[in-house]
Design a protein around this motif. Structure first.
Motif, PDB file in Angstrom:
ATOM      1  N   TRP A  39       0.848  -1.226  -0.140  1.00 36.52           N
ATOM      2  CA  TRP A  39      -0.024   0.039  -0.184  1.00 36.52           C
ATOM      3  C   TRP A  39       0.849   1.290  -0.176  1.00 36.52           C
ATOM      4  O   TRP A  39       0.325   2.307  -0.045  1.00 36.52           O
ATOM      5  CB  TRP A  39      -0.911  -0.030   1.343  1.00 36.52           C
ATOM      6  N   GLU A  40       2.090   1.138  -0.098  1.00 38.12           N
ATOM      7  CA  GLU A  40       3.092   2.279   0.011  1.00 38.12           C
ATOM      8  C   GLU A  40       3.976   2.415  -1.259  1.00 38.12           C
ATOM      9  O   GLU A  40       4.055   1.492  -1.855  1.00 38.12           O
ATOM     10  CB  GLU A  40       3.957   2.041   1.234  1.00 38.12           C
ATOM     11  N   TRP A 103      -0.902   5.113   8.571  1.00 35.05           N
ATOM     12  CA  TRP A 103      -0.455   3.909   8.834  1.00 35.05           C
ATOM     13  C   TRP A 103      -0.535   3.495  10.413  1.00 35.05           C
ATOM     14  O   TRP A 103      -0.335   4.410  10.974  1.00 35.05           O
ATOM     15  CB  TRP A 103       0.946   3.652   8.061  1.00 35.05           C
ATOM     16  N   THR A 138      -7.158   5.674  -1.888  1.00 38.31           N
ATOM     17  CA  THR A 138      -6.696   4.293  -1.669  1.00 38.31           C
ATOM     18  C   THR A 138      -6.456   3.760  -2.974  1.00 38.31           C
ATOM     19  O   THR A 138      -7.253   3.841  -4.016  1.00 38.31           O
ATOM     20  CB  THR A 138      -7.499   3.650  -0.635  1.00 38.31           C
ATOM     21  N   ASP A 141      -7.617  -2.128  -3.907  1.00 39.20           N
ATOM     22  CA  ASP A 141      -8.016  -3.269  -3.103  1.00 39.20           C
ATOM     23  C   ASP A 141      -7.438  -2.939  -1.764  1.00 39.20           C
ATOM     24  O   ASP A 141      -7.373  -3.976  -1.086  1.00 39.20           O
ATOM     25  CB  ASP A 141      -7.141  -4.484  -3.639  1.00 39.20           C
ATOM     26  N   ASN A 142      -7.315  -1.643  -1.256  1.00 37.48           N
ATOM     27  CA  ASN A 142      -7.016  -1.362   0.158  1.00 37.48           C
ATOM     28  C   ASN A 142      -8.184  -1.357   0.832  1.00 37.48           C
ATOM     29  O   ASN A 142      -8.558  -0.276   1.319  1.00 37.48           O
ATOM     30  CB  ASN A 142      -6.113  -0.235   0.247  1.00 37.48           C
ATOM     31  N   SER A 145      -8.157   0.269   4.601  1.00 39.44           N
ATOM     32  CA  SER A 145      -8.085   1.699   4.452  1.00 39.44           C
ATOM     33  C   SER A 145      -9.415   2.325   4.137  1.00 39.44           C
ATOM     34  O   SER A 145     -10.126   3.303   4.705  1.00 39.44           O
ATOM     35  CB  SER A 145      -7.225   2.233   3.402  1.00 39.44           C
ATOM     36  N   GLN A 146     -10.167   1.742   2.884  1.00 40.23           N
ATOM     37  CA  GLN A 146     -11.502   2.185   2.722  1.00 40.23           C
ATOM     38  C   GLN A 146     -12.550   1.838   3.735  1.00 40.23           C
ATOM     39  O   GLN A 146     -13.419   2.852   4.034  1.00 40.23           O
ATOM     40  CB  GLN A 146     -11.905   1.106   1.467  1.00 40.23           C
ATOM     41  N   ASN A 167       3.910   0.756  -4.447  1.00 43.62           N
ATOM     42  CA  ASN A 167       4.564  -0.702  -4.732  1.00 43.62           C
ATOM     43  C   ASN A 167       5.023  -1.128  -6.068  1.00 43.62           C
ATOM     44  O   ASN A 167       4.581  -2.163  -6.711  1.00 43.62           O
ATOM     45  CB  ASN A 167       3.356  -1.798  -4.261  1.00 43.62           C
ATOM     46  N   HIS A 173      -6.415   4.615  -8.157  1.00 40.68           N
ATOM     47  CA  HIS A 173      -6.956   5.062  -6.887  1.00 40.68           C
ATOM     48  C   HIS A 173      -8.643   5.377  -6.821  1.00 40.68           C
ATOM     49  O   HIS A 173      -9.017   5.879  -7.841  1.00 40.68           O
ATOM     50  CB  HIS A 173      -6.283   6.192  -6.183  1.00 40.68           C
TER      51      HIS A 173
END
Ligand SMILES: CC(C)(COP(=O)(O)OP(=O)(O)OC[C@H]1O[C@@H](n2cnc3c(N)ncnc32)[C@H](O)[C@@H]1OP(=O)(O)O)[C@@H](O)C(=O)NCCC(=O)NCCS
Length: 187
Positions: A39-40, A103, A138, A141-142, A145-146, A167, A173
């Motif tokens: 995610w980063e 995070w 986001t 697929d995060n 976070s969603q 990544n 997004h």
């Protein structure tokens, strides 16, 4: 107040980031590196060192002094960092908006800390900074976070193709915002 310490649960507090956080930031980010990687953005190895975090903090704190960024950390009972929350890109005028990034340490995830911190930061952004809105993006697929954003009242307002390099790839997004107030423009 914006500089206060906010207790989120029995163990963890939200407080402004400080220069002395460099060492424990490096420890927490190193421990959480694999967990956060999908995610980063890609980070150089120096990012995970005390010196790297000292330099990063110096930049963030200079931006805070200029009114562009508000950096907070989550801190445990020993005041060691276990998460980071930044309100970036703060713009006033008729926009009065900021972009939230965050995070949580892998050993502290899944116990409601991000939700509590985002909620508190939105209150501070509304009541202390008098911002009109906060936004966050986001990757598709995060889901964690969603879910945090949904629990805090954010709504999706758009999709941005190939928006950020995350990544190793330019990733699409989902863009979310929360309107904080519809009161008069101030400041
Ligand atoms: C996203 C992140 C900050 C969430 O922190 P957290 O403290 O674990 O969040 P919370 O515990 O407040 O809430 C997480 C929610 O997501 C849900 N969740 C977590 N993983 C999930 C998954 N794979 N699928 C569906 N839901 C998931 C949890 O069940 C919880 O929802 P619930 O309260 O309805 O059960 C943390 O996972 C993290 O640091 N991830 C890596 C970095 C990152 O993704 N940052 C955000 C970039 S936009």
């Amino acid at each position: 107040m914006i500089d206060d310490i906010h207790r989120l649960d029995a163990e963890v507090r939200l407080r402004p980031a400080a220069p002395a956080d460099a060492a424990s930031l490096a420890v927490s980010l190193t421990r959480s590196r694999a967990y956060m990687q999908p995610w980063e953005p890609d980070r150089p190895d120096t990012f995970y060192t005390e010196q790297g975090q000292r330099e990063r903090l110096a930049g963030m704190l200079a931006d805070r002094d200029a009114g562009r960024v508000m950096p907070w950390v989550l801190a445990d009972e020993q005041d060691r960092v276990v998460g980071g929350f930044n309100l970036n890109g703060i713009v006033l005028g008729p926009f009065r908006s900021g972009v939230l990034g965050y995070w949580v340490d892998v050993e502290y995830a899944g116990r409601g800390l991000a939700t509590a911190a985002v909620e508190r930061i939105c209150e501070l952004a509304r009541d202390e900074l008098r911002l009109h809105r906060v936004e966050a993006g986001t990757v598709l697929d995060n889901v964690a976070s969603q879910r945090v954003l949904a629990k805090c009242g954010f709504e999706q307002y758009g999709m941005a193709p190939r928006y950020l390099h995350i990544n190793g790839e330019w990733r699409d997004h989902r863009l979310f915002q929360r309107i904080l107030h519809d009161g008069p423009l101030t400041g």
